[in-house]
Design an enzyme around this catalytic site. Structure first.
Site, PDB file in Angstrom:
ATOM      1  N   LYS A  38      -9.502   5.641   9.431  1.00 54.39           N
ATOM      2  CA  LYS A  38      -9.032   4.279   9.738  1.00 54.39           C
ATOM      3  C   LYS A  38      -7.619   4.074   9.177  1.00 54.39           C
ATOM      4  O   LYS A  38      -7.164   4.851   8.326  1.00 54.39           O
ATOM      5  CB  LYS A  38      -9.995   3.253   9.131  1.00 54.39           C
ATOM      6  CG  LYS A  38     -10.085   3.297   7.605  1.00 54.39           C
ATOM      7  CD  LYS A  38     -11.209   2.417   7.066  1.00 54.39           C
ATOM      8  CE  LYS A  38     -11.347   2.563   5.566  1.00 54.39           C
ATOM      9  NZ  LYS A  38     -12.541   1.866   5.048  1.00 54.39           N
ATOM     10  N   ARG A 136     -19.697  -8.164   1.912  1.00 51.79           N
ATOM     11  CA  ARG A 136     -18.562  -8.306   2.834  1.00 51.79           C
ATOM     12  C   ARG A 136     -19.109  -8.494   4.244  1.00 51.79           C
ATOM     13  O   ARG A 136     -19.250  -9.615   4.705  1.00 51.79           O
ATOM     14  CB  ARG A 136     -17.694  -7.047   2.703  1.00 51.79           C
ATOM     15  CG  ARG A 136     -16.395  -7.067   3.421  1.00 51.79           C
ATOM     16  CD  ARG A 136     -15.574  -5.837   3.108  1.00 51.79           C
ATOM     17  NE  ARG A 136     -16.209  -4.578   3.529  1.00 51.79           N
ATOM     18  CZ  ARG A 136     -15.637  -3.385   3.427  1.00 51.79           C
ATOM     19  NH1 ARG A 136     -14.435  -3.270   2.900  1.00 51.79           N
ATOM     20  NH2 ARG A 136     -16.258  -2.302   3.827  1.00 51.79           N
ATOM     21  N   TYR A 267      20.004  -8.071  -5.490  1.00 50.24           N
ATOM     22  CA  TYR A 267      19.605  -9.482  -5.393  1.00 50.24           C
ATOM     23  C   TYR A 267      19.199 -10.032  -6.753  1.00 50.24           C
ATOM     24  O   TYR A 267      18.497  -9.355  -7.532  1.00 50.24           O
ATOM     25  CB  TYR A 267      18.397  -9.637  -4.472  1.00 50.24           C
ATOM     26  CG  TYR A 267      18.710  -9.588  -2.998  1.00 50.24           C
ATOM     27  CD1 TYR A 267      19.548 -10.524  -2.404  1.00 50.24           C
ATOM     28  CD2 TYR A 267      18.119  -8.617  -2.194  1.00 50.24           C
ATOM     29  CE1 TYR A 267      19.805 -10.482  -1.036  1.00 50.24           C
ATOM     30  CE2 TYR A 267      18.367  -8.573  -0.826  1.00 50.24           C
ATOM     31  CZ  TYR A 267      19.209  -9.510  -0.253  1.00 50.24           C
ATOM     32  OH  TYR A 267      19.451  -9.462   1.093  1.00 50.24           O
ATOM     33  N   MET A 315      14.852  -5.123   1.182  1.00 48.78           N
ATOM     34  CA  MET A 315      14.067  -4.815   2.380  1.00 48.78           C
ATOM     35  C   MET A 315      14.312  -3.378   2.853  1.00 48.78           C
ATOM     36  O   MET A 315      13.377  -2.694   3.285  1.00 48.78           O
ATOM     37  CB  MET A 315      14.420  -5.810   3.493  1.00 48.78           C
ATOM     38  CG  MET A 315      13.498  -5.731   4.684  1.00 48.78           C
ATOM     39  SD  MET A 315      13.919  -6.906   5.985  1.00 48.78           S
ATOM     40  CE  MET A 315      13.381  -8.448   5.289  1.00 48.78           C
TER      41      MET A 315
HETATM   42  C1  LIG Z   1     -13.215   2.882   4.244  1.00 56.39           C
HETATM   43  C2  LIG Z   1     -14.670   3.113   4.211  1.00 56.39           C
HETATM   44  C3  LIG Z   1     -15.180   4.326   3.706  1.00 56.39           C
HETATM   45  C4  LIG Z   1     -14.320   5.390   3.063  1.00 56.39           C
HETATM   46  O1  LIG Z   1     -14.098   5.071   1.699  1.00 56.39           O
HETATM   47  P1  LIG Z   1     -13.298   6.096   0.751  1.00 56.39           P
HETATM   48  O2  LIG Z   1     -13.344   5.494  -0.596  1.00 56.39           O
HETATM   49  O3  LIG Z   1     -11.914   6.159   1.276  1.00 56.39           O
HETATM   50  O4  LIG Z   1     -13.994   7.387   0.847  1.00 56.39           O
HETATM   51  C5  LIG Z   1     -16.542   4.541   3.807  1.00 56.39           C
HETATM   52  N1  LIG Z   1     -17.355   3.607   4.342  1.00 56.39           N
HETATM   53  C6  LIG Z   1     -16.898   2.418   4.802  1.00 56.39           C
HETATM   54  C7  LIG Z   1     -17.854   1.440   5.368  1.00 56.39           C
HETATM   55  C8  LIG Z   1     -15.548   2.129   4.740  1.00 56.39           C
HETATM   56  O5  LIG Z   1     -15.101   0.951   5.185  1.00 56.39           O
END
Ligand SMILES: *Cc1c(COP(=O)(O)O)cnc(C)c1O
Length: 376
Positions: A38, A136, A267, A315
């Site tokens: 992801k 969550r 800055y 930036m």
């Molecule tokens: C991102 C995620 C993972 C991976 O977690 P890591 O700590 O990067 O291994 C696993 N399960 C879910 C549901 C996630 O959202």
């Protein structure tokens, strides 16, 4: 966007493959590794990383949103892709078209998928996400029975997996809570079995759990961070697999000048030179993902020596004091993440200085930082 600017990340795909093997040796070969790619593989480039991981034998990939999976499909990546974040309304068709597997935690999503797949005369594979304490998303574990009964009535849904996610597997002082989540998950598996749903896959562990909690290694673990070599700040202090960093980030001195004692830089004039100084300006800034909180605090490596960031990170530019480094020129390499000589700066070092975790650092490098892939 074709970029002439010398700021770029190098992604070492051999290190990625090394980490996959190392994690596999550590966790045990009976446990399959799902590679979490992801957020563009935590900033490492999802398409290239996925291709290499698949060539190393990974069978299952996971992304957060449907669009990330579509990107992989359009790059020719086949096989199972799990959508960890589920589906938003009207995404059932995309799931079908691209043969994706959503994590599901609302009966509305399951019903929408069921209707669409029924109309095509097919069954949708889903992974059911149970909230055992992360708080969550996920079916609240107390509602699992009701949810299982409702799913059991959807004829075109095939539950391939039950999954859950840990809240604090990186913190051994909270291991009671991690164990409690595992107990709750075990109870939910039974509740589903009683509703007639016995999925072949049960998965719980992320990177920290898979390393620190052997009990969480079921048939499948979902690994992100450790594949990218991001272990040092997200794993508890336990024996760990050997990991190599995958991302390095370099630029070049873009501009060089002498300033006098008393001159201010950047800055807000937060840095005033205490001595006559040699100052290098580097073409990376917070728009690229180099945190502004590193103003007057960060470090980079020039000709094998660590030098301080002076003044505010802006930036597009960051200013370095290179007075003590002989032979610096415009075009001299600057290492932002990685090693040069005996000096080393990791994503975890930057994270520590900015009060976050290494994941946020590597994810944060944006489109202006091209990724170059290295292997073989
Ligand atoms: C991102 C995620 C993972 C991976 O977690 P890591 O700590 O990067 O291994 C696993 N399960 C879910 C549901 C996630 O959202």
């Amino acid at each position: 966007m074709h970029l002439k600017r010398p700021t770029a990340a190098t992604i070492d795909l051999d290190a990625l493959a090394f980490n996959l093997r190392s994690a596999g040796d550590f966790i045990g070969r009976d446990t399959e590794i799902m590679a979490v790619v992801k957020a563009d593989a935590y900033g490492h480039g999802a398409v290239e990383c996925s291709k290499r991981l698949k060539s190393e034998g990974v069978k299952r990939l996971a992304v957060a949103i449907v669009e990330e999976a579509v990107e992989l499909r359009e790059a020719g990546i086949d096989g199972d892709i799990l959508i960890l974040g589920g589906i938003w309304p009207d995404q059932s068709e995309l799931i079908f078209q691209h043969n994706l597997i959503p994590a599901i935690f609302s009966i509305e999503s399951a019903t929408a998928l069921n209707s669409l797949y029924a109309s095509k005369g097919k069954s949708a594979k889903i992974h059911v996400k149970i909230d055992t304490g992360m708080g969550r998303v996920g079916v609240p574990f107390a509602d699992a029975g009701q949810f299982a009964d409702a799913l059991a009535r959807l004829a075109n849904i095939e539950v391939e997996a039950l999954m859950t996610h840990f809240a604090s597997a990186d913190d051994l002082t909270q291991s009671d809570y991690t164990n409690y989540q595992m107990d709750r998950f075990g109870a939910v598996v039974e509740v589903f079995a009683n509703a007639g749903i016995r999925p072949p896959i049960l998965d719980l562990a992320n990177s920290p759990a898979s390393v620190a909690f052997p009990r969480s290694r079921s048939g499948l673990v979902r690994l992100g961070g450790i594949l990218y070599g991001l272990g040092s700040d997200i794993l508890p202090d336990v024996p760990r697999p050997d990991l190599k960093p995958v991302m390095s980030l370099t630029s070049e001195v873009g501009y060089l000048k002498h300033v006098s004692a008393g001159d201010s830089l950047g800055y807000g004039r937060t840095f005033i030179a205490k001595r006559d100084s040699l100052i290098a300006t580097v073409p990376i800034g917070y728009a690229d993902g180099y945190p502004r909180t590193l103003s007057n605090k960060g470090e980079m490596i020039v000709l094998g020596q660590t030098v301080p960031v002076v003044g505010r990170v802006s930036m597009d530019w960051t200013i370095l004091d290179v007075t003590d480094i002989p032979n610096v020129e415009v075009g001299t390499k600057v290492t932002i993440i990685g090693g040069d000589g005996s000096e080393w700066i990791s994503a975890a070092d930057i994270a520590r200085d900015t009060d976050t975790i290494s994941y946020e650092i590597t994810c944060g490098f944006g489109r202006r930082v091209p990724r170059a892939f290295k292997q073989g």
